[in-house]
Write an enzyme that holds these catalytic residues in place. Sequence first.
Site, short mmCIF file in Angstrom:
data_model
loop_
_atom_site.label_atom_id
_atom_site.label_comp_id
_atom_site.label_asym_id
_atom_site.label_seq_id
_atom_site.Cartn_x
_atom_site.Cartn_y
_atom_site.Cartn_z
N GLY A 69 5.64 23.75 -18.17
CA GLY A 69 5.28 24.04 -16.61
C GLY A 69 4.01 24.17 -16.05
N GLU A 175 13.35 33.52 -15.61
CA GLU A 175 13.27 34.20 -16.94
C GLU A 175 11.63 35.28 -16.05
OE1 GLU A 175 14.56 31.69 -18.22
OE2 GLU A 175 14.03 32.06 -19.74
N TYR A 177 9.57 34.61 -13.67
CA TYR A 177 9.10 34.49 -12.80
C TYR A 177 8.37 34.65 -11.48
CZ TYR A 177 6.86 32.47 -17.35
OH TYR A 177 7.22 32.09 -18.47
N ARG A 225 15.93 26.36 -12.22
CA ARG A 225 16.90 26.45 -13.16
C ARG A 225 16.90 28.01 -12.40
NH1 ARG A 225 14.26 27.24 -18.80
NH2 ARG A 225 14.75 28.86 -19.78
N HIS A 263 11.45 38.38 -19.16
CA HIS A 263 10.53 37.98 -20.28
C HIS A 263 10.39 39.42 -20.85
CE1 HIS A 263 9.68 33.67 -21.39
NE2 HIS A 263 8.92 33.26 -20.32
N ALA A 321 14.87 22.59 -26.67
CA ALA A 321 13.20 23.32 -26.59
C ALA A 321 13.60 22.50 -27.99
CB ALA A 321 13.20 23.75 -25.57
N ARG A 322 13.20 23.58 -28.56
CA ARG A 322 12.77 23.99 -30.00
C ARG A 322 13.71 23.22 -30.99
NH1 ARG A 322 13.04 30.19 -30.41
NH2 ARG A 322 15.64 29.86 -30.01
N CYS A 348 12.75 30.69 -35.39
CA CYS A 348 11.31 32.23 -36.29
C CYS A 348 10.31 31.97 -34.73
CB CYS A 348 10.64 31.32 -37.24
SG CYS A 348 9.79 29.43 -37.17
N GLN A 350 7.53 31.45 -34.46
CA GLN A 350 5.99 31.29 -35.97
C GLN A 350 5.32 30.37 -35.10
OE1 GLN A 350 7.89 33.38 -39.34
NE2 GLN A 350 5.93 33.01 -39.96
N LYS A 583 1.31 52.83 -35.94
CA LYS A 583 2.48 51.98 -35.44
C LYS A 583 3.51 50.73 -36.62
CE LYS A 583 4.44 49.41 -32.09
NZ LYS A 583 4.88 49.41 -31.27
N TRP A 594 8.98 42.96 -31.97
CA TRP A 594 9.70 44.17 -31.09
C TRP A 594 10.59 44.06 -31.51
CZ3 TRP A 594 13.19 42.88 -27.52
CH2 TRP A 594 13.14 41.40 -27.04
N ASP A 673 2.25 32.56 -45.92
CA ASP A 673 3.41 32.60 -44.29
C ASP A 673 3.75 30.49 -44.65
OD1 ASP A 673 2.81 31.79 -42.11
OD2 ASP A 673 1.40 32.62 -42.48
P1 NAP Z 1 3.10 41.79 -46.43
O1 NAP Z 1 3.47 41.68 -44.82
O2 NAP Z 1 1.40 41.37 -46.99
O3 NAP Z 1 3.51 43.62 -46.23
C1 NAP Z 1 2.97 44.18 -47.15
C2 NAP Z 1 3.09 45.25 -46.89
O4 NAP Z 1 2.91 46.11 -48.36
C3 NAP Z 1 2.46 45.96 -46.58
O5 NAP Z 1 3.20 47.13 -45.91
C4 NAP Z 1 1.42 47.11 -47.07
O6 NAP Z 1 1.58 48.31 -46.23
C5 NAP Z 1 1.78 47.55 -48.37
N1 NAP Z 1 1.41 46.83 -49.36
C6 NAP Z 1 0.56 46.15 -49.75
N2 NAP Z 1 -0.17 46.49 -51.04
C7 NAP Z 1 -0.05 47.78 -51.05
C8 NAP Z 1 0.22 48.27 -52.82
N3 NAP Z 1 -0.50 47.97 -54.10
N4 NAP Z 1 0.68 49.83 -52.65
C9 NAP Z 1 2.47 49.91 -51.38
N5 NAP Z 1 1.53 49.27 -50.23
C10 NAP Z 1 1.54 48.18 -50.47
O7 NAP Z 1 3.22 41.09 -47.22
P2 NAP Z 1 5.30 40.68 -47.15
O8 NAP Z 1 6.31 41.64 -46.15
O9 NAP Z 1 5.46 40.91 -48.73
O10 NAP Z 1 5.66 39.26 -46.39
C11 NAP Z 1 4.88 38.11 -47.40
C12 NAP Z 1 4.65 37.53 -46.05
O11 NAP Z 1 5.64 37.25 -45.52
C13 NAP Z 1 3.77 37.31 -44.82
O12 NAP Z 1 2.28 37.00 -44.62
C14 NAP Z 1 4.56 37.83 -43.90
O13 NAP Z 1 4.08 37.70 -42.65
C15 NAP Z 1 5.46 36.81 -44.37
N6 NAP Z 1 7.19 37.23 -43.75
C16 NAP Z 1 7.53 36.92 -42.53
C17 NAP Z 1 8.62 37.56 -42.25
C18 NAP Z 1 8.92 37.38 -40.49
O14 NAP Z 1 10.47 37.10 -39.72
N7 NAP Z 1 8.56 36.67 -39.88
C19 NAP Z 1 9.44 38.00 -42.95
C20 NAP Z 1 9.24 38.21 -44.48
C21 NAP Z 1 7.67 37.51 -44.85
P3 NAP Z 1 0.32 48.94 -46.47
O15 NAP Z 1 -0.76 48.89 -47.52
O16 NAP Z 1 0.08 49.45 -45.31
O17 NAP Z 1 1.03 50.37 -47.41
FE1 SF4 Z 2 11.86 26.47 -34.20
FE2 SF4 Z 2 10.67 28.02 -35.77
FE3 SF4 Z 2 9.60 25.30 -35.34
FE4 SF4 Z 2 9.38 27.52 -33.12
S1 SF4 Z 2 8.31 27.17 -35.00
S2 SF4 Z 2 10.49 25.06 -33.41
S3 SF4 Z 2 11.68 28.88 -33.92
S4 SF4 Z 2 11.55 26.34 -35.95
#
Ligand code: NAP
Ligand code: SF4
Length: 688
Positions: A69, A175, A177, A225, A263, A321-322, A348, A350, A583, A594, A673
């Site tokens: 845009g 969206e 706007y 659009r 949005h 797009a993506r 995703c 991301q 949270k 969210w 990640d």
């Molecule tokens: P993470 O995001 O680092 O979360 C680990 C969780 O475990 C936290 O809630 C932490 O919170 C807790 N934790 C850590 N050490 C601990 C301990 N010693 N005892 C008890 N609790 C503990 O790791 P993850 O969930 O395994 O994900 C790994 C990576 O994959 C991350 O980068 C994540 O973003 C990515 N991922 C992304 C998606 C997505 O959809 N975008 C999905 C899955 C994974 P507290 O320390 O507060 O308890």
């Molecule tokens: Fe698609 Fe994820 Fe690539 Fe964005 S980052 S274009 S949502 S695969």
Amino acid sequence: MDKDNISAQDSYFTFLMKPLNLGFTQLKNRIIMGSMHTGLEECWNGFHKLARFYEERAKGGVALIITGGFSPTFSGRLSLFSSQLSNFLQLAKHRKLVKAVHVYDTKICLQILHAGRYAYHPFAVSASAIKSPISPFAPKALTAKQIKKLINAYAHTAGLAKRAGYDGVEVMGSEGYLINQFICSNTNQRQDEWGGSFENRIRLSLEIIREIRRTVGENFIIIYRLSMLDLHKDGSSWSEIEQHAKAIEKAGATIINTGIGWHEVRIPTIATVVPDAAFTWVTKKLKQAVTIPLITSNRINSPEVAESCLQNGDADLVSMARPFLADSQFVLKAMQNQSHLINKCIACNQGCLDRVFKGQRATCLVNPRAAYEDEYPLVKSAQVKTIIIVGLGVAGLSCAYYAALRGHHVIAYDAGNLGGQFNLAGEIPGKEVYLDTVRYFEAQLSLLKVEVHRNYKIGIEELRDIYADAIVLATGVKPRKLDIQGFDHFSVMDYETAIKNKSTIKNKVAIIGAGGIGFDVAEMLITQNENNNDWYQKWSIDRSYKSRGGVLQDEVNLTGKDDTNSEHENARTVYLLQRKNEKLGKNLARTTGWIRRLSLRKAGVNMMSDISYEKIDDFGLHILHQGKKVTLAVDHVIVCAGQQSENSLYQQLGAIGQPVHIIGGAKKAAELDAETAIREGMVLAYDF
Ligand code: NAP
Ligand code: SF4
């Protein structure tokens, strides 16, 4: 059949490959690359890189590209430094884009976007002075005189686009706007000729189209659009949408594109959880109201889905797009009947939207070259090297792919099958598409003749004697073990075991750790055989379109918040726990976090923070919750507390002098990640 000589006529996707005659010009097929802001628009030397980005997509066969845009005015910019086109001195850089695209008989339209109250700066303007829940800046209401000037500004930008050589413009009217803010009564409370009745509220959109048409003449594409489904209770009714669409056609638009949701609305419209082509029924509904071509969009990421939309009569054109970030050669591969070789967008956000919201350049999680074509050109390495890769999770797969693409001899080993953590992600309901990334890399490695050894645990003895210019360790991670009393109790399992054995999980579950994986596991536990109808119902989408905005209720709409109380009880009792006193899911990605929080809340998952873990025994999990002793009587304790690197080979190889590199989770498990892992694989491959 020789794939290089195959033409659109030989494609299985006959609807997609059919040209579309617009009278004064023709689109060579039905596939449009939708508008996507990359951040290059504002970078130093960004237009040069943007030209390479668009050029690769044009070369890949897309019929028409819509740019990110560009605002017609300063106040309409998304942020203070966002892009604007209103000065002829800017034309030279735009001509570069147009020229790069036209070489391949691809058309290109400039999107004109005025952010209105979504502008993230203090100069925001809107129909009325009503602040958006997703911006800290209250807009000023435009005066009638300013509105007239604004209409001229739109036309001026369109005129400049024509001078730069663009084939047309897209007027962003959806969206949430500015134009959308004029149309809906909750954001337009004016008493003059621009507010009040629906006719008055759509006046701005129609005047803009008329003035643009007057300025650019007949032979120029104007895409409008249109927000066909606002997804909030003050949104347009269906009869208003039809009335507006007819007026848009009459005002001089060439094509109408589909916009879904504002949005600020808390209903997912493009994330992974949204079913394929979930909103094309809305475009189809409009077909009988207008005669100009319609574009459909949202969650269309494969030629098969796109083809079926057209075959089904949902629209005349399909916008993605993506998917064009994920694979620049999408159209060509579809044309050559090689859709199995398409790198599918996994929705995703991301690599793309989440990065843009952080002010970073967009790219793609599954294709880290996206928007970096200039830095990582597709050229062979000067010297062919032998590269050994140990571990074929996504980091290893990416490294193997790019190294082989650059002409190196690649030999790769994995102790199991390919894909690593992505295979687990693919087991989470709604994330099945993650398996396509593994399938894509696997197919590419086979094409590039990478020597892949599966179920082969290569050890130090073998690696010691092997000849290689480089050894890459991408051995990934293993789930973290915790030092809690009773951790060896039979009810405890790590997330990997839980995901692989999901059918054996009983009804009461506590999840330790509320990161991305904790949320994923909770989602897996609460989702039971959900079908598409359940999905629309879950998110209050009214497919009968009897209610305004196409939404059944407004429980979280337009609040920008997702802290509602649970509304549905689930068959399972699930506790999601974390030690931090904040949270849950606070650090999940901005554009999708969210959705994940809301989804768990809707299912009644108990989200508890400020926990310390005491012990696990036959009575369940004993915790201190905000200092108070609580026993959670659960059948299972699933541990999602992060990972530890699998890197034992690294020290050993270094000690014997082998040229060793380490990437992905094996290098750094904390904050691992997939985006970083895949990017690291590519960057290292370009170093060889
Ligand atoms: P993470 O995001 O680092 O979360 C680990 C969780 O475990 C936290 O809630 C932490 O919170 C807790 N934790 C850590 N050490 C601990 C301990 N010693 N005892 C008890 N609790 C503990 O790791 P993850 O969930 O395994 O994900 C790994 C990576 O994959 C991350 O980068 C994540 O973003 C990515 N991922 C992304 C998606 C997505 O959809 N975008 C999905 C899955 C994974 P507290 O320390 O507060 O308890
Ligand atoms: Fe698609 Fe994820 Fe690539 Fe964005 S980052 S274009 S949502 S695969």
